[in-house]
Design an enzyme around this catalytic site. Structure first.
Site, PDB file in Angstrom:
ATOM      1  CG  ASP A 104      -1.757  -1.141   1.358  1.00 23.16           C
ATOM      2  OD1 ASP A 104      -2.094  -1.691   0.085  1.00 23.16           O
ATOM      3  OD2 ASP A 104      -2.171  -1.563   2.357  1.00 23.16           O
TER       4      ASP A 104
HETATM    5  N1  URA Z   1      -1.227  -5.970   3.641  1.00 26.17           N
HETATM    6  C1  URA Z   1      -1.589  -4.745   3.908  1.00 26.17           C
HETATM    7  O1  URA Z   1      -2.841  -4.664   4.588  1.00 26.17           O
HETATM    8  N2  URA Z   1      -0.945  -3.992   3.105  1.00 26.17           N
HETATM    9  C2  URA Z   1       0.145  -4.055   2.531  1.00 26.17           C
HETATM   10  O2  URA Z   1       0.832  -2.900   1.992  1.00 26.17           O
HETATM   11  C3  URA Z   1       0.625  -5.300   2.335  1.00 26.17           C
HETATM   12  C4  URA Z   1      -0.071  -6.307   3.120  1.00 26.17           C
END
Ligand code: URA
Length: 238
Positions: A104
């Site tokens: 993310d």
């Molecule tokens: N899980 C998440 O919620 N976000 C990420 O960036 C990676 C794994």
């Protein structure tokens, strides 16, 4: 066997026009001889290609470990926002690299960038059970019951059932989370489901790769020979 001009362009060091010029100016040799032309077909793994007497630096695939900082998209390009590719020098931007899986925008940590599509597929497929390890800090107090729920397989708010995962509690509000799949916002949604929303998330490992402590956020390096061998060894077992 590939065209010489394509091989030289794939190094990312020269544009197509520059490659044409290099060849026209006679600055390229293949196994010590002047090539017959840009269309000459050779095996880049077997031939020595020199430009001005130095190796052209061809490699079939490139593998980079990036410490993704927060605020950058795990994408190849975006019209408005900065992407992980923008963190690389131009020469590497031209190699067709892409991130293996997404973090993310606000997640930090280990991101593998490569142009090896087969490897990316194997690392990402949930069928192959490749561990991804995250450090998470949450709003709330983690308990043994959370670990049991993770091990049993969390059902997300939309009914999606996650594969069994591991939650190792480090302190009241910190944990290591190991998952083998990569659903959208997976770790955040799993912890939110337990009523403990994530405040900070960082990926520490993926398969045999560990985030290098010496890489500050935003920095990258090539994988070492040993890391590449470990990835290859893993590919054989999955
Ligand atoms: N899980 C998440 O919620 N976000 C990420 O960036 C990676 C794994």
């Amino acid at each position: 066997m590939e065209r010489l001009d394509k091989i030289l362009s794939a190094t990312g060091k020269w544009s197509r026009r520059e490659v044409k010029e290099l060849l026209r100016q006679g600055r390229v040799t293949v196994d010590g001889s002047r090539p017959t032309g840009p269309e000459m077909k050779i095996d880049p793994e077997q031939c020595e290609i020199l430009v001005d007497g130095a190796s052209a630096g061809y490699e079939a695939y490139t593998y980079l470990m990036l410490h993704k900082p927060a605020g950058v998209l795990s994408a190849v390009e975006d019209r408005k926002q900065k992407t992980v590719l923008d963190l690389l020098p131009r020469e590497l931007q031209r190699r067709g690299l892409f991130p293996v899986g997404r973090l993310d925008k606000d997640t930090e940590g280990l991101l593998l960038l490569t142009n090896d599509g087969d490897l990316a597929h194997r690392l990402l497929s949930p069928r192959h059970h490749v561990d991804k390890v995250y450090y998470a800090r949450v709003d709330g107090r983690l308990e043994a019951e959370d670990c049991r729920a993770f091990a049993a397989g969390i059902t997300l708010a939309d009914g999606l059932v996650c594969l069994p995962a591991r939650l190792e509690i480090l302190s009241d509000c910190e944990a290591l989370v190991t998952v083998q799949e990569g659903k959208f916002h997976q770790v955040k949604r799993m912890l939110a489901q337990r009523g403990k929303p994530v405040l900070y998330l960082k990926r520490l490992a993926m398969g045999p790769l560990r985030l290098d402590d010496d890489l500050p956020p935003g920095a990258f390096r090539r994988l070492t020979d040993s890391e590449r061998q470990q990835l290859r060894a893993m590919e054989k077992t999955i």
